[in-house]
Design a protein around this motif. Structure first.
Motif, PDB file in Angstrom:
ATOM      1  N   ARG A  71     -28.622  15.115  64.073  1.00  0.00           N
ATOM      2  CA  ARG A  71     -28.136  15.404  65.154  1.00  0.00           C
ATOM      3  C   ARG A  71     -27.456  14.610  66.178  1.00  0.00           C
ATOM      4  NH1 ARG A  71     -32.905  19.082  64.914  1.00  0.00           N
ATOM      5  NH2 ARG A  71     -32.251  21.282  64.592  1.00  0.00           N
ATOM      6  N   ALA A  72     -28.275  13.186  65.909  1.00  0.00           N
ATOM      7  CA  ALA A  72     -27.532  12.153  66.722  1.00  0.00           C
ATOM      8  C   ALA A  72     -26.248  11.745  66.050  1.00  0.00           C
ATOM      9  CB  ALA A  72     -28.587  11.007  66.823  1.00  0.00           C
ATOM     10  N   GLU A 102     -25.519  22.482  60.386  1.00  0.00           N
ATOM     11  CA  GLU A 102     -26.479  23.391  61.053  1.00  0.00           C
ATOM     12  C   GLU A 102     -27.216  24.112  59.837  1.00  0.00           C
ATOM     13  OE1 GLU A 102     -27.310  23.097  64.249  1.00  0.00           O
ATOM     14  OE2 GLU A 102     -25.662  21.405  64.448  1.00  0.00           O
ATOM     15  N   GLU A 161     -23.623  14.094  66.709  1.00  0.00           N
ATOM     16  CA  GLU A 161     -23.221  14.071  68.204  1.00  0.00           C
ATOM     17  C   GLU A 161     -22.270  12.855  68.601  1.00  0.00           C
ATOM     18  OE1 GLU A 161     -22.768  14.757  72.178  1.00  0.00           O
ATOM     19  OE2 GLU A 161     -23.454  16.035  70.926  1.00  0.00           O
ATOM     20  N   ARG A 162     -22.566  11.610  67.718  1.00  0.00           N
ATOM     21  CA  ARG A 162     -21.696  10.727  67.828  1.00  0.00           C
ATOM     22  C   ARG A 162     -20.074  10.897  67.268  1.00  0.00           C
ATOM     23  NH1 ARG A 162     -22.956   6.950  71.453  1.00  0.00           N
ATOM     24  NH2 ARG A 162     -21.622   5.530  70.402  1.00  0.00           N
ATOM     25  N   GLN A 178     -33.707  14.788  63.776  1.00  0.00           N
ATOM     26  CA  GLN A 178     -32.937  14.019  65.082  1.00  0.00           C
ATOM     27  C   GLN A 178     -31.872  13.004  64.662  1.00  0.00           C
ATOM     28  OE1 GLN A 178     -36.457  12.274  66.740  1.00  0.00           O
ATOM     29  NE2 GLN A 178     -37.521  14.177  67.372  1.00  0.00           N
ATOM     30  N   ARG A 191     -18.868  13.826  67.412  1.00  0.00           N
ATOM     31  CA  ARG A 191     -18.172  14.575  68.270  1.00  0.00           C
ATOM     32  C   ARG A 191     -17.559  13.737  69.547  1.00  0.00           C
ATOM     33  NH1 ARG A 191     -18.788  16.282  73.076  1.00  0.00           N
ATOM     34  NH2 ARG A 191     -20.705  15.651  73.242  1.00  0.00           N
ATOM     35  N   MET A 192     -18.281  12.658  69.956  1.00  0.00           N
ATOM     36  CA  MET A 192     -18.005  11.643  70.813  1.00  0.00           C
ATOM     37  C   MET A 192     -16.832  10.947  70.410  1.00  0.00           C
ATOM     38  SD  MET A 192     -21.781  10.530  72.210  1.00  0.00           S
ATOM     39  CE  MET A 192     -20.993   9.166  73.322  1.00  0.00           C
TER      40      MET A 192
END
Length: 307
Positions: A149-150, A122, A153-154, A146, A156-157
């Motif tokens: 960040r994507a 971040e 996010e993956r 982007q 974290r998923m």
């Protein structure tokens, strides 16, 4: 009227004397009226040429310094941007490794390092946005942010899937994450090559500026020194000519004085002597009253011209 021919400075000057003996003397010595003016014009021209050379050198130096400064700023910005990008990608890879370890082993200790990497990512994204890139477009930077960040996010998923459904559910998400990471690496490689090309161009410009500045300063300095020496020699020559002229004028003055004295001795004195003899001859033929006047004339001639 006679013609004089005088050698001066390796050249012969022929002049026909006129009524003005000063001009005749200068002419016969080779100091025509235009020589002094021409010498002054040469001195002034040499001075202004030297000044012009120095001004041109100063202008080129100023422009070279400005160009060097601007190119150095481009190099600094490129290096700063690449440093931020490299650190950011390193943190993304580190977060991916920690998540992979957690997915495989199921050990929560891996998530401690992951959380640290997330914070660094971040911070890196904020720095990437605020750090200007000399050659990378804003669209490319936005796409890079982007993708990062994507990808985060993956990750974290994947953590949630491992906690919720175990290893099998987490493995099902691996294909999308790998595709995002490959795309991220390809885009970062393009950015890296673009900025490296900018650095190479900047290095070539800096070398060109250095060579050009060295050449201009070298040539300009030599020309300035040359014109300064020429002007100095011209001044020395003018001073030498002035001294020669002074000596020549003194000699001419003495010569003219001797000539005038000789003319008086050979011409006027002889005429006065003849007049005196004629007066003596006539003295016996005049009456008594006129004899006193004749004696007075004779005494004046002897007193004034014969001492």
């Amino acid at each position: 009227m006679s013609e004089c021919s005088v050698g001066f400075g390796g050249a012969q000057h022929s002049c026909v004397p006129g009524a003005d003996r000063g001009r005749v003397a200068l002419c016969c010595l080779g100091f025509e009226g235009g020589d002094e003016t021409e010498m002054n014009q040469r001195l002034v021209s040499g001075f202004w040429v030297t000044v012009l050379i120095l001004v041109v050198m100063g202008w080129f130096s100023y422009t070279s310094i400005r160009e060097f400064s601007e190119t150095s700023k481009v190099v600094a910005r490129s290096n700063a941007y690449l440093s931020v990008l490299e650190r950011l990608l390193t943190n993304v890879v580190s977060a991916e490794s920690e998540v992979r370890g957690f997915v495989i082993m199921g050990n929560e200790e891996y998530l401690g390092l992951y959380n640290g990497s997330v914070r660094e990512v971040e911070i890196g994204l904020e720095r990437l946005i605020t750090t200007p890139a000399p050659k990378t477009s804003d669209e490319t930077e936005d796409k890079l942010a982007q993708l990062i960040r994507a990808r985060m996010e993956r990750l974290r998923m994947s953590i949630d899937a491992r906690r919720r459904g175990g290893l099998d559910e987490a493995v099902n998400l691996a294909g999308v994450g790998k595709r995002l990471m490959d795309e991220l690496r390809g885009l970062s490689d393009n950015i890296y090559r673009t900025e490296q090309n900018a650095l190479s161009d900047a290095a070539m410009r800096l070398e060109l500026i250095s060579v050009r500045s060295t050449w201009i300063i070298s040539v300009g300095s030599r020309l300035a020194v040359t014109f300064s020496l020429v002007s100095t020699l011209a001044i020395g020559r003018a001073e030498s000519n002035r001294r020669i002229l002074e000596r020549a004028l003194l000699e001419i003055s003495e010569r003219e004085q001797r000539r005038i004295g000789q003319d008086l001795h050979d011409g006027l004195c002889q005429q006065l002597t003849g007049i005196a003899l004629m007066v003596r001859g006539l003295q016996g033929n005049v009456n008594q009253a006129a004899r006193g006047d004749a004696a007075t004339v004779l005494s004046l001639i002897h007193v004034d011209y014969f001492g």
